[in-house]
Design an enzyme around this catalytic site. Structure first.
Site, mmCIF file in Angstrom:
data_model
loop_
_atom_site.group_PDB
_atom_site.id
_atom_site.type_symbol
_atom_site.label_atom_id
_atom_site.label_comp_id
_atom_site.label_asym_id
_atom_site.label_seq_id
_atom_site.Cartn_x
_atom_site.Cartn_y
_atom_site.Cartn_z
ATOM 1 N N TYR A 192 53.377 47.393 46.700
ATOM 2 C CA TYR A 192 52.484 46.234 46.739
ATOM 3 C C TYR A 192 52.732 45.373 45.514
ATOM 4 O O TYR A 192 52.751 45.881 44.391
ATOM 5 C CB TYR A 192 51.016 46.649 46.788
ATOM 6 C CG TYR A 192 50.073 45.459 46.866
ATOM 7 C CD1 TYR A 192 50.019 44.669 48.001
ATOM 8 C CD2 TYR A 192 49.272 45.120 45.787
ATOM 9 C CE1 TYR A 192 49.178 43.559 48.070
ATOM 10 C CE2 TYR A 192 48.417 44.012 45.845
ATOM 11 C CZ TYR A 192 48.380 43.245 46.992
ATOM 12 O OH TYR A 192 47.545 42.152 47.050
ATOM 13 N N ASP B 158 57.263 46.432 38.383
ATOM 14 C CA ASP B 158 55.941 45.844 38.540
ATOM 15 C C ASP B 158 54.928 46.799 37.913
ATOM 16 O O ASP B 158 54.515 47.777 38.525
ATOM 17 C CB ASP B 158 55.636 45.602 40.021
ATOM 18 C CG ASP B 158 54.294 44.903 40.220
ATOM 19 O OD1 ASP B 158 53.560 44.726 39.221
ATOM 20 O OD2 ASP B 158 53.976 44.539 41.375
ATOM 21 N N LYS C 17 46.146 42.871 35.374
ATOM 22 C CA LYS C 17 45.067 43.846 35.159
ATOM 23 C C LYS C 17 44.735 44.082 33.678
ATOM 24 O O LYS C 17 44.158 43.205 33.056
ATOM 25 C CB LYS C 17 45.401 45.118 35.932
ATOM 26 C CG LYS C 17 45.501 44.759 37.431
ATOM 27 C CD LYS C 17 45.500 45.860 38.430
ATOM 28 C CE LYS C 17 45.388 45.245 39.821
ATOM 29 N NZ LYS C 17 46.421 45.609 40.750
HETATM 30 C C1 LIG Z 1 47.093 44.398 41.689
HETATM 31 C C2 LIG Z 1 48.576 44.347 41.806
HETATM 32 C C3 LIG Z 1 49.265 43.144 42.010
HETATM 33 C C4 LIG Z 1 48.545 41.846 42.267
HETATM 34 O O1 LIG Z 1 47.790 41.440 41.185
HETATM 35 P P1 LIG Z 1 46.607 40.370 41.447
HETATM 36 O O2 LIG Z 1 46.074 40.101 40.072
HETATM 37 O O3 LIG Z 1 45.648 41.037 42.362
HETATM 38 O O4 LIG Z 1 47.230 39.171 42.051
HETATM 39 C C5 LIG Z 1 50.642 43.159 41.988
HETATM 40 N N1 LIG Z 1 51.317 44.305 41.818
HETATM 41 C C6 LIG Z 1 50.694 45.482 41.630
HETATM 42 C C7 LIG Z 1 51.506 46.722 41.403
HETATM 43 C C8 LIG Z 1 49.308 45.542 41.626
HETATM 44 O O5 LIG Z 1 48.690 46.715 41.496
#
Ligand SMILES: *Cc1c(COP(=O)(O)O)cnc(C)c1O
Length: 444
Positions: free
Chosen positions: A142, A234, A263
């Site tokens: 994701y 990521d 985050k």
């Molecule tokens: C939460 C998340 C995203 C997206 O971040 P948002 O601030 O919700 O747009 C992208 N990659 C990973 C691995 C995530 O956990």
């Protein structure tokens, strides 16, 4: 528990917000509880019910809901001095210096406003830098709500996973299963010269928590080097959570070319960031040619919250505390499972945790202590989830419809499906862990 206020609020919300929420995962069955406020490791809802909060905003809240004094003071001062300016501020430089000092793969960084924006920009940067179009992502990885990664399907046979995305986006996105080194070699053999980047989470954090098998990331690193492609980690979830301030790349000893953050690095405020080797990051405008810009990027309130949060973590036993409690929780849940559901798998590392309702496999004496680490000599090795598909094959309905509501009614707030990670924060206590374990005992 009484939920009348939340039900009334949801009724109102349904008239003006699609699905009653602003992010799809929040629409829990039959309706979500509306939060009144946070308190340490807890949240209190509109009806006055108190929950131990292991959702923690889906990851950003390393310190829990009570911001320590220096974080609170910095946020309030910044907000009172005018929230933002459209001109640079010192605090952006300070946070950039902090991140580059601690994260091995990051020499320069561009701050943006969400994890999604970070991965969008990282993919554009990799394409601009390499002059290639294709990216490789993990099936069931994701990377936010972005067109290039919202795909389903295998290998080169991918399609958009949502209406509204032209097929042509998926033409440039290839997938492999996480942890499948042969699939990685095969995709490079077929498409290597066209691959701009491999984009992966170091640990799948949005699909049940899946730990990498030994050698997986090394294989990706080697393939990217051999074919002149970039490796993008990521770390939106794992950044400043797994491996502490060095992030998952430091813990695993992998050197990605680009790292995306979100985050935690914003201390609870909207944030994203793209870090990496200077030579690559400097391709962003205005230093380079790859367009990247944002009205709110490097927002002073966010930068101050992120900086003071990370400084606080550097100077206090935040990681030891949260990781230690999470380890106790994972070990305690494993003990409960041995009795009640020996086929289930405890996953997670550092302060991340989850129970996957895997369908087969016995809980052997030789399982990984404190959460699945993909140890090849573990008796459960063939049964613990290796990729997102294995998590999807688990008892996801039982998890969502029976287990999650049972935990909620006992005052334990978990992420509402089998897939999203849960988090222990610095604000949780021994007592929270004991209470949670009692709830697991009842609900499992
Ligand atoms: C939460 C998340 C995203 C997206 O971040 P948002 O601030 O919700 O747009 C992208 N990659 C990973 C691995 C995530 O956990």
């Amino acid at each position: 528990m009484n939920h009348d206020e939340s039900r009334d609020l949801y009724d109102r919300a349904l008239s003006v917000l699609p699905g009653g929420v602003n992010s799809s995962v929040r629409a829990t069955q039959p309706y979500p509880f509306f939060v009144e406020k946070g308190d340490g490791g807890h949240v209190i809802d509109a009806d006055g019910n108190r929950y131990i909060d292991f959702v923690m905003g889906y990851g950003p809240l390393l310190l829990g809901h009570d911001l320590p004094e220096p974080v609170q003071a910095a946020v309030q001062q910044r907000a009172s001095e005018g929230p933002m300016y459209g001109a640079p501020t010192e605090v952006e430089v300070e946070l950039a210096e902090f991140v580059t000092r601690h994260v091995p793969g990051v020499e320069m960084i561009r701050f943006v406003n969400s994890g999604t924006e970070a991965t969008v920009s990282a993919v554009r940067l990799a394409r601009g830098y390499t002059g290639r179009d294709k990216i490789v992502v993990m099936e069931s990885g994701y990377h936010g709500a972005q067109e290039s990664t919202l795909v389903e399907g295998e290998g080169a046979h991918t399609h958009p996973s949502s209406p509204g995305i032209p097929e042509s986006f998926a033409d440039h996105t290839l997938t492999i299963p996480f942890n499948d080194q042969q699939a990685a070699r095969d995709i490079f053999e077929d498409h290597g010269e066209d691959i701009a980047a491999v984009l992966t989470e170091p640990i799948l954090g949005n699909y049940g928590i899946v730990h990498p098998v030994e050698g997986f990331h090394e294989t990706l690193r080697d393939l990217c080097d051999d074919y002149g492609s970039l490796l993008i980690f990521d770390e939106v979830i794992t950044g400043f959570r797994v491996g502490g301030l060095q992030c998952a790349q430091g813990k695993f000893g992998i050197d990605p070319d680009i790292t995306t953050f979100g985050k935690i690095v914003g201390g609870g405020f909207p944030v994203g960031a793209i870090g990496g080797k200077s030579e690559i990051i400097e391709q962003f405008t205005p230093a380079g040619e790859v367009f990247q810009s944002g009205t709110f990027s490097g927002h002073p309130v966010t930068m101050a919250a992120g900086l003071e949060t990370l400084r606080y973590a550097a100077e206090n036993d935040v990681y030891d505390h949260a990781d230690g409690l999470a380890e106790r929780l994972r070990t305690g849940v494993a003990d409960i499972l041995e009795d009640r559901a020996p086929e289930y798998t405890v996953v997670g590392t550092d302060s991340m945790f989850k129970v996957i309702f895997t369908r087969d496999g016995q809980f052997g004496a030789n399982h990984c202590e404190g959460g699945c680490r993909q140890r090849p000599d573990c008796e459960r090795y063939d049964h613990c989830p290796k990729d997102g598909g294995d998590v999807m094959d688990a008892e996801t309905e039982r998890w969502e419809r029976l287990f999650w509501p049972a935990m909620k009614e006992q005052g334990v707030f978990l992420t509402p499906n089998q897939y999203e990670s849960q988090f222990v924060s610095a604000a949780h206590t021994d007592e929270d862990i004991e209470t949670a374990l009692e709830a697991y005992k009842e609900a499992l």
